[in-house]
Write a protein that holds these residues in place. Structure first.
Motif, PDB file in Angstrom:
ATOM      1  N   GLY A  75      -0.679  -9.056 -15.522  1.00  0.00           N
ATOM      2  CA  GLY A  75      -0.737  -8.088 -14.491  1.00  0.00           C
ATOM      3  C   GLY A  75      -1.054  -8.572 -13.140  1.00  0.00           C
ATOM      4  N   SER A  76      -0.682  -7.634 -12.074  1.00  0.00           N
ATOM      5  CA  SER A  76      -0.936  -8.173 -10.741  1.00  0.00           C
ATOM      6  C   SER A  76      -1.328  -6.848  -9.981  1.00  0.00           C
ATOM      7  CB  SER A  76       0.254  -8.663 -10.363  1.00  0.00           C
ATOM      8  OG  SER A  76       1.336  -7.669 -10.116  1.00  0.00           O
ATOM      9  N   LEU A  77      -2.046  -6.964  -8.517  1.00  0.00           N
ATOM     10  CA  LEU A  77      -2.238  -6.080  -7.826  1.00  0.00           C
ATOM     11  C   LEU A  77      -1.188  -6.358  -6.520  1.00  0.00           C
ATOM     12  CD1 LEU A  77      -6.060  -5.691  -7.307  1.00  0.00           C
ATOM     13  CD2 LEU A  77      -4.396  -3.720  -8.561  1.00  0.00           C
ATOM     14  N   ASN A  78      -0.478  -5.354  -5.794  1.00  0.00           N
ATOM     15  CA  ASN A  78       0.480  -5.369  -5.003  1.00  0.00           C
ATOM     16  C   ASN A  78       0.054  -4.390  -3.750  1.00  0.00           C
ATOM     17  OD1 ASN A  78       2.351  -7.139  -6.969  1.00  0.00           O
ATOM     18  ND2 ASN A  78       1.955  -5.236  -8.008  1.00  0.00           N
ATOM     19  N   VAL A  79       0.647  -4.675  -2.866  1.00  0.00           N
ATOM     20  CA  VAL A  79       0.530  -3.701  -1.892  1.00  0.00           C
ATOM     21  C   VAL A  79       1.621  -2.507  -2.020  1.00  0.00           C
ATOM     22  CG1 VAL A  79       1.319  -3.268   0.855  1.00  0.00           C
ATOM     23  CG2 VAL A  79       0.463  -5.675   0.039  1.00  0.00           C
ATOM     24  N   PHE A  90      -3.619 -11.290 -11.993  1.00  0.00           N
ATOM     25  CA  PHE A  90      -4.640 -11.401 -12.965  1.00  0.00           C
ATOM     26  C   PHE A  90      -3.996 -12.312 -13.942  1.00  0.00           C
ATOM     27  CE2 PHE A  90      -4.915  -6.614 -11.924  1.00  0.00           C
ATOM     28  CZ  PHE A  90      -6.018  -6.959 -11.158  1.00  0.00           C
ATOM     29  N   THR A  91      -5.083 -13.142 -15.010  1.00  0.00           N
ATOM     30  CA  THR A  91      -4.781 -13.530 -15.944  1.00  0.00           C
ATOM     31  C   THR A  91      -3.693 -13.280 -16.774  1.00  0.00           C
ATOM     32  OG1 THR A  91      -7.174 -14.585 -15.725  1.00  0.00           O
ATOM     33  CG2 THR A  91      -5.952 -15.335 -17.548  1.00  0.00           C
ATOM     34  N   PHE A 118     -11.755  -5.759  -2.862  1.00  0.00           N
ATOM     35  CA  PHE A 118     -10.797  -4.769  -2.299  1.00  0.00           C
ATOM     36  C   PHE A 118     -11.243  -3.469  -2.453  1.00  0.00           C
ATOM     37  CE2 PHE A 118      -8.142  -8.366  -4.633  1.00  0.00           C
ATOM     38  CZ  PHE A 118      -7.667  -8.736  -3.454  1.00  0.00           C
ATOM     39  N   ALA A 119     -12.640  -3.225  -2.916  1.00  0.00           N
ATOM     40  CA  ALA A 119     -13.185  -2.117  -2.995  1.00  0.00           C
ATOM     41  C   ALA A 119     -12.971  -1.140  -1.542  1.00  0.00           C
ATOM     42  CB  ALA A 119     -14.802  -2.145  -2.956  1.00  0.00           C
ATOM     43  N   GLY A 120     -12.678   0.080  -1.838  1.00  0.00           N
ATOM     44  CA  GLY A 120     -12.429   0.844  -0.691  1.00  0.00           C
ATOM     45  C   GLY A 120     -10.887   0.918  -0.378  1.00  0.00           C
ATOM     46  N   HIS A 121     -10.087   0.353  -1.139  1.00  0.00           N
ATOM     47  CA  HIS A 121      -8.710   0.326  -0.783  1.00  0.00           C
ATOM     48  C   HIS A 121      -8.096   0.917  -2.125  1.00  0.00           C
ATOM     49  CE1 HIS A 121     -10.364  -2.644   2.024  1.00  0.00           C
ATOM     50  NE2 HIS A 121      -9.287  -2.332   2.677  1.00  0.00           N
ATOM     51  N   SER A 122      -6.781   1.326  -1.891  1.00  0.00           N
ATOM     52  CA  SER A 122      -5.783   1.647  -3.115  1.00  0.00           C
ATOM     53  C   SER A 122      -4.792   0.712  -3.010  1.00  0.00           C
ATOM     54  CB  SER A 122      -5.233   3.226  -2.718  1.00  0.00           C
ATOM     55  OG  SER A 122      -6.341   4.220  -2.647  1.00  0.00           O
ATOM     56  N   LEU A 123      -4.374   0.127  -4.191  1.00  0.00           N
ATOM     57  CA  LEU A 123      -3.280  -0.860  -4.389  1.00  0.00           C
ATOM     58  C   LEU A 123      -2.409  -0.571  -5.640  1.00  0.00           C
ATOM     59  CD1 LEU A 123      -5.812  -3.909  -3.820  1.00  0.00           C
ATOM     60  CD2 LEU A 123      -4.345  -3.133  -2.210  1.00  0.00           C
ATOM     61  N   GLN A 124      -1.166  -1.177  -5.498  1.00  0.00           N
ATOM     62  CA  GLN A 124      -0.360  -0.915  -6.744  1.00  0.00           C
ATOM     63  C   GLN A 124      -0.717  -1.857  -8.054  1.00  0.00           C
ATOM     64  OE1 GLN A 124       1.905   1.194  -6.072  1.00  0.00           O
ATOM     65  NE2 GLN A 124       3.505   1.245  -7.884  1.00  0.00           N
ATOM     66  N   LEU A 125      -1.125  -1.444  -8.973  1.00  0.00           N
ATOM     67  CA  LEU A 125      -1.242  -2.058 -10.082  1.00  0.00           C
ATOM     68  C   LEU A 125      -0.140  -2.089 -11.023  1.00  0.00           C
ATOM     69  CD1 LEU A 125      -3.299  -3.488 -12.250  1.00  0.00           C
ATOM     70  CD2 LEU A 125      -3.891  -1.134 -13.074  1.00  0.00           C
ATOM     71  N   ALA A 126       0.419  -3.379 -11.526  1.00  0.00           N
ATOM     72  CA  ALA A 126       1.439  -3.533 -12.385  1.00  0.00           C
ATOM     73  C   ALA A 126       1.153  -4.185 -13.601  1.00  0.00           C
ATOM     74  CB  ALA A 126       2.510  -4.311 -11.457  1.00  0.00           C
ATOM     75  N   VAL A 147      -3.572   2.545  -7.517  1.00  0.00           N
ATOM     76  CA  VAL A 147      -5.109   3.131  -8.185  1.00  0.00           C
ATOM     77  C   VAL A 147      -6.132   2.680  -7.209  1.00  0.00           C
ATOM     78  CG1 VAL A 147      -4.289   2.669 -10.555  1.00  0.00           C
ATOM     79  CG2 VAL A 147      -5.241   0.625  -9.078  1.00  0.00           C
ATOM     80  N   PRO A 148      -7.225   3.583  -6.976  1.00  0.00           N
ATOM     81  CA  PRO A 148      -8.111   3.032  -6.258  1.00  0.00           C
ATOM     82  C   PRO A 148      -9.141   2.249  -6.743  1.00  0.00           C
ATOM     83  CG  PRO A 148      -8.559   5.460  -7.341  1.00  0.00           C
ATOM     84  CD  PRO A 148      -7.186   4.860  -7.702  1.00  0.00           C
TER      85      PRO A 148
END
Length: 246
Positions: A75-79, A90-91, A118-126, A147-148
């Motif tokens: 998994g990863s968090l993206n803009v 992520f691992t 990253f709290a308070g931001h919305s990021l792309q979870l894949a 996701v927030p």
């Protein structure tokens, strides 16, 4: 048949054709014979607090005729709106030989933690699962949405509060003992109030209660009025008076 499979060892990259390559760098195409579904049992609203472990359950159904070997989940968090720009990876969870037979299903668990920064931001979870079938490699991104990220949870620990209160009480008593030992006990506010209370108690003890004398104390014979003794005494007084006149 549903089979729960947990993640085993975690790695950041895999060996592919003699070179080290990260899984999410070049994701292969999905297999149309593999159907997937996912859920976040602890966060159905898909809003994740920073610093908390998030669990996702992935259901895999093999609708084909060959065995499917699920190998990894990553998994990863993206803009948002820019999937190519990774914020964090992520691992990678490795599952070894997790075989899903034809016309069967299996459930896999994957966990990740979002950094509290990253709290308070919305990021792309894949989230993507990787698998093999008949010697060919495939991958399916089973979750890809914005996701927030929430602030970390604050847990109220009653036991910890009681410990702090106890330590504070011990510290106050120790300070009071030190001040009394060096002759500075008068600086303690409760000591002054205690002295005032003692003075008031002493004054109360010494205070004489004044009262009015009773009718009996004013005239001791008044309580005998109307009794036989009073009549007899009256007769004697009358006789004495008559003798004197005679």
């Amino acid at each position: 048949i549903a089979v729960i499979l947990g993640a085993s060892g975690a790695v950041a990259s895999v060996l592919d054709a003699g070179s080290t390559k990260y899984l999410l760098t070049d994701i292969p195409a999905p297999n149309p014979d593999v159907e997937v579904v996912s859920t976040f049992p602890d966060y159905p609203d898909r809003a994740f607090p920073g610093g908390e472990r998030v669990k996702v359950l992935l259901g895999v159904r093999n609708a084909g005729n060959d065995d499917v070997n699920v190998t990894y989940i990553a998994g990863s968090l993206n803009v948002p709106n820019n999937f190519a720009f990774y914020v964090t990876n992520f691992t990678v969870n490795a599952y070894g030989d997790a075989i899903v037979k034809p016309r069967q299903e299996a459930t896999f668990m994957y966990e990740f933690v979002v950094d509290p920064q990253f709290a308070g931001h919305s990021l792309q979870l894949a989230l993507t699962t990787f698998y093999d079938e008949a010697g060919a490699s495939y991958a399916t991104t089973f979750f890809n949405a914005t996701v927030p990220v929430l602030d970390p949870k604050v847990v109220f620990d009653r036991e910890l509060v009681m410990i702090y209160l106890t330590l504070a009480g011990v510290a106050v008593l120790a300070l009071a003992g030190v001040l009394k030992a060096v002759g500075l006990g008068h600086l303690l506010p409760y000591a002054e109030s205690s002295k005032d209370t003692k003075k008031k108690s002493a004054v109360t003890v010494k205070k004489v209660v004044e009262r009015q004398p009773s009718a009996v104390e004013r005239n001791p014979s008044e309580w005998l009025e109307g009794s036989a003794f009073a009549k007899s005494a009256s007769q004697r007084d009358a006789k004495r008076t008559s003798k004197k006149k005679a």
